[in-house]
Write a protein that holds these residues in place. Structure first.
Motif, short mmCIF file in Angstrom:
data_model
loop_
_atom_site.label_atom_id
_atom_site.label_comp_id
_atom_site.label_asym_id
_atom_site.label_seq_id
_atom_site.Cartn_x
_atom_site.Cartn_y
_atom_site.Cartn_z
N SER A 19 0.68 -1.24 -0.04
CA SER A 19 0.20 -0.01 0.00
C SER A 19 0.91 0.95 -0.03
CB SER A 19 -0.81 0.42 1.02
OG SER A 19 -1.98 -1.06 0.83
N SER A 21 2.90 2.36 2.05
CA SER A 21 2.91 3.02 3.68
C SER A 21 4.34 2.76 3.48
CB SER A 21 2.07 2.45 4.19
OG SER A 21 0.93 1.88 3.60
N HIS A 75 -6.88 7.85 5.77
CA HIS A 75 -5.48 8.15 6.09
C HIS A 75 -5.10 9.30 7.22
CE1 HIS A 75 -4.57 7.43 1.93
NE2 HIS A 75 -4.02 5.87 2.59
N THR A 76 -4.44 8.28 8.38
CA THR A 76 -4.95 8.95 9.28
C THR A 76 -3.48 10.07 10.13
OG1 THR A 76 -6.58 7.69 10.31
CG2 THR A 76 -5.18 8.75 12.12
N CYS A 100 -2.60 14.39 0.59
CA CYS A 100 -1.88 13.33 0.68
C CYS A 100 -0.33 12.78 1.22
CB CYS A 100 -3.35 12.45 1.15
SG CYS A 100 -3.33 10.48 1.76
N PHE A 102 -0.31 9.83 0.35
CA PHE A 102 0.06 8.26 -0.32
C PHE A 102 -0.45 8.76 -1.42
CE2 PHE A 102 0.55 7.85 4.92
CZ PHE A 102 1.48 7.31 4.80
N ASP A 103 -2.17 9.11 -1.48
CA ASP A 103 -3.04 9.42 -2.69
C ASP A 103 -3.42 10.23 -2.98
OD1 ASP A 103 -5.35 10.42 -1.02
OD2 ASP A 103 -5.76 8.44 -0.72
N GLU A 513 -8.52 -1.76 10.73
CA GLU A 513 -7.76 -1.21 9.35
C GLU A 513 -9.02 -0.30 7.53
OE1 GLU A 513 -4.43 0.29 8.48
OE2 GLU A 513 -3.67 -0.52 10.62
#
Length: 600
Positions: A19, A21, A75-76, A100, A102-103, A513
């Motif tokens: 992912s 991450s 996401h946190t 973000c 991540f995405d 999750e």
């Protein structure tokens, strides 16, 4: 793992394999500057009983989350980290936005972040040693101090413990020039301190001495004879000062509230106008789409009828293409806190809440029939057999209730932590808590066994086919109900498991999750991980060929048990969905918005 915000904002991380991450490369059992129940940072060092999970680390600063906020993308991040990113942005037009990492979703700092209550609870539930019972060894590492406090406490409870810890350093209550001392030394210090003032100092007496000298002084103190008069005057002055301070505070609050309400009203008026225009446009589009779909369905049905006639296949039935959809039929209200658990029996719906109450609802009249009081904490779980109801709570007890008289029959006090889950099977009551499951004989109500081996909180229990299934952090254990032996351990989940359900030969697990993991109970392999929710999946319920999932994102999703495809999303709740139960074709959903909704 030291959870410090570095001055340059850097973190220690390497690229992960799943992912996209980050996988954190530094790890320890100590930390500082962590999130608390009060939402503040502290500077003391904490020594953990067990190392915190890497899932509790903020991807921006590689430390424990501090006031975690979950974005609409799922996401946190830390509130501190987000504000730091915002303040470092030199473009004023983008200071209210956050991308973000991540995405690449562009998020509004004001509207797209919400407190991640589930993650805050997990962090506050971490066990640490009292800070007055740790020290550095010769290598500079933090270790337990045998001469200090030996208590193990929740991270979120350390402030409360610090206020009563016998090893906490305190100041002499009589004179600040006295050297600091431990709380357990105060009694002995009182006997030798020579700075004790006369209790009538506020009235003008200047005496100062030891406790023995004070006792002798009071025999001749001129103020002692009028102490009642002095006391009444001081009490009256204190009351008047308190009332004056309250009026000042109330006045300031009212002024601030008026300004905030005025600004909020203006904002809401603008948003309402914009949403009304958008709703009208969406409604017209839906009506047009519905008409087109109905027309297409009619044409398809006619084509099938013609095909049957032309092919001489009158024996073939035409499948009804209309899929029945659940609709909200009503709402139960009455609890003064989130509804964490529910069960149904003998025409009653039973619910447990953060308001420490268990309520019993008559499904015929749809009214509350009884309220069961006695717990001193959140009611997390319920289980029923015959005319007996069992309720588990954060007050570390299980209460046994008679459903005919609604009286408490017994209180089970074997747990030393929150009771998170209950299940009944094979003449036994099973209760999940921190790392253990206790087994009670239903006749004697005595604890006959303790099942160990779980790595974290056991928040989910379910029973099927002679086996007990228990969910903890990233694992599910299967126990034989005949001998209480663990026969298999399944991994491959996604973080902490909050809910379990069995559908045929599939085991379903709702996780922190945001996903639902499905295992094959014949091969113990992961079949699929179902995405769709954008919050932790707190609850699952199975009914026929469908199963239902409730989430922190305030929605309920309906899934086909064979295809594992989502066929409907229910979104009438305004806060997280904590509990689901199905009875007689009706789905009941309990939420943190303090309501129970009925779907059919």
């Amino acid at each position: 793992m030291i959870n410090n915000h570095n001055s340059n904002g850097s973190t220690i991380a390497v690229a992960g394999s799943q992912s996209n991450s980050p996988v954190f490369s530094s790890y320890s059992t100590t930390t500082s500057n962590v999130s608390t129940d009060h939402g503040n940072e502290i500077s003391d060092i904490n020594l953990y009983v067990s190392p915190p999970s890497s899932s509790l680390l903020c991807p921006l600063h590689n430390g424990l989350f501090n006031q975690p906020l979950i974005a609409k993308c799922g996401h946190t991040f830390c509130k501190y980290c987000l504000h730091k990113q915002q303040s470092n942005n030199t473009d004023r037009n983008k200071q209210s936005q956050f991308e973000c990492p991540f995405d690449k979703t562009l998020l509004s700092m004001d509207a797209d972040f919400f407190p991640n209550l589930a993650l805050s609870t997990q962090i506050n539930d971490l066990m640490i040693y009292c800070k007055h019972g740790i020290k550095r060894n010769h290598t500079g590492e933090w270790v337990q101090d045998e001469q200090g406090c030996q208590m193990k406490i929740r991270l979120g409870s350390r402030f409360e413990h610090d206020r009563i810890c016998d090893y906490a350093t305190i100041q002499c209550p009589y004179n600040k020039t006295c050297p600091p001392l431990k709380r357990h030394q105060l009694k002995q210090h009182t006997l030798i301190c020579n700075h004790i003032n006369c209790p009538h100092k506020s009235a003008g007496c200047m005496f100062e001495g030891t406790k023995q000298q004070l006792d002798e002084h009071l025999l001749g103190c001129v103020y002692e004879s009028i102490k009642d008069y002095i006391s009444r005057n001081e009490e009256q002055i204190t009351i008047l000062r308190t009332q004056l301070d309250e009026k000042h505070t109330e006045n300031d609050f009212l002024k601030k509230s008026i300004l905030q309400l005025t600004a909020r009203f203006d904002q809401l008026a603008l948003k309402l106008e914009a949403k009304t225009n958008k709703f009208e446009g969406t409604l017209k589009h839906i009506q047009a789409s519905l008409e087109a779909t109905q027309s297409q369905l009619s044409e398809t049905t006619m084509d099938l009828v013609m095909l049957k006639k032309n092919a001489n296949l009158e024996a073939i039935e035409i499948v009804d293409l209309k899929i029945p959809q659940l609709k909200c039929k009503g709402t139960f209200t009455g609890h003064n806190g989130p509804i964490w658990c529910m069960t149904v029996t003998n025409g009653f719906l039973i619910s447990g809440s953060s308001d420490q109450m268990v309520k019993i609802w008559d499904l015929t009249t749809l009214k509350c029939k009884a309220m069961l009081a006695g717990h001193q904490g959140i009611v997390h779980c319920l289980a029923v057999i015959g005319n007996r109801l069992f309720s588990g709570s954060s007050d570390q007890t299980i209460r046994v209730w008679d459903l005919e008289t609604f009286e408490c029959l017994e209180v089970l006090t074997d747990h030393d932590n929150t009771v998170c889950a209950l299940a009944i099977a094979a003449g036994y009551l099973f209760s999940g808590s921190y790392q253990i499951i206790k087994v009670y004989d239903l006749e004697s109500l005595k604890c006959v066994e303790t099942l160990k081996g779980n790595n974290h909180w056991v928040r989910a229990l379910t029973v099927s086919g002679g086996y007990l299934y228990t969910g903890a952090h990233n694992m599910v254990k299967i126990w034989d109900l005949g001998n209480f032996e663990c026969v298999h351990t399944m991994t491959g989940g996604s973080g902490s498991i909050y809910s379990l359900a069995v559908a045929g030969r599939k085991l379903l697990a709702g996780t922190y999750e945001n996903s639902i993991v499905a295992w094959d109970l014949d091969t113990f392999d992961v079949i699929s991980k179902l995405d769709g929710h954008i919050g932790a999946v707190y609850t699952l319920a199975v009914y026929g060929q469908r199963f239902f999932s409730g989430s922190y994102d305030s929605t309920i999703k309906v899934w086909n048990t064979d295809s594992l495809i989502c066929v409907q999303t229910l979104n009438r709740h305004t806060s997280s969905v904590e509990s689901l139960v199905v009875h007689s074709g009706c789905l009941f959903s309990g939420s943190a918005d303090n309501s129970i909704k009925v779907w059919r």
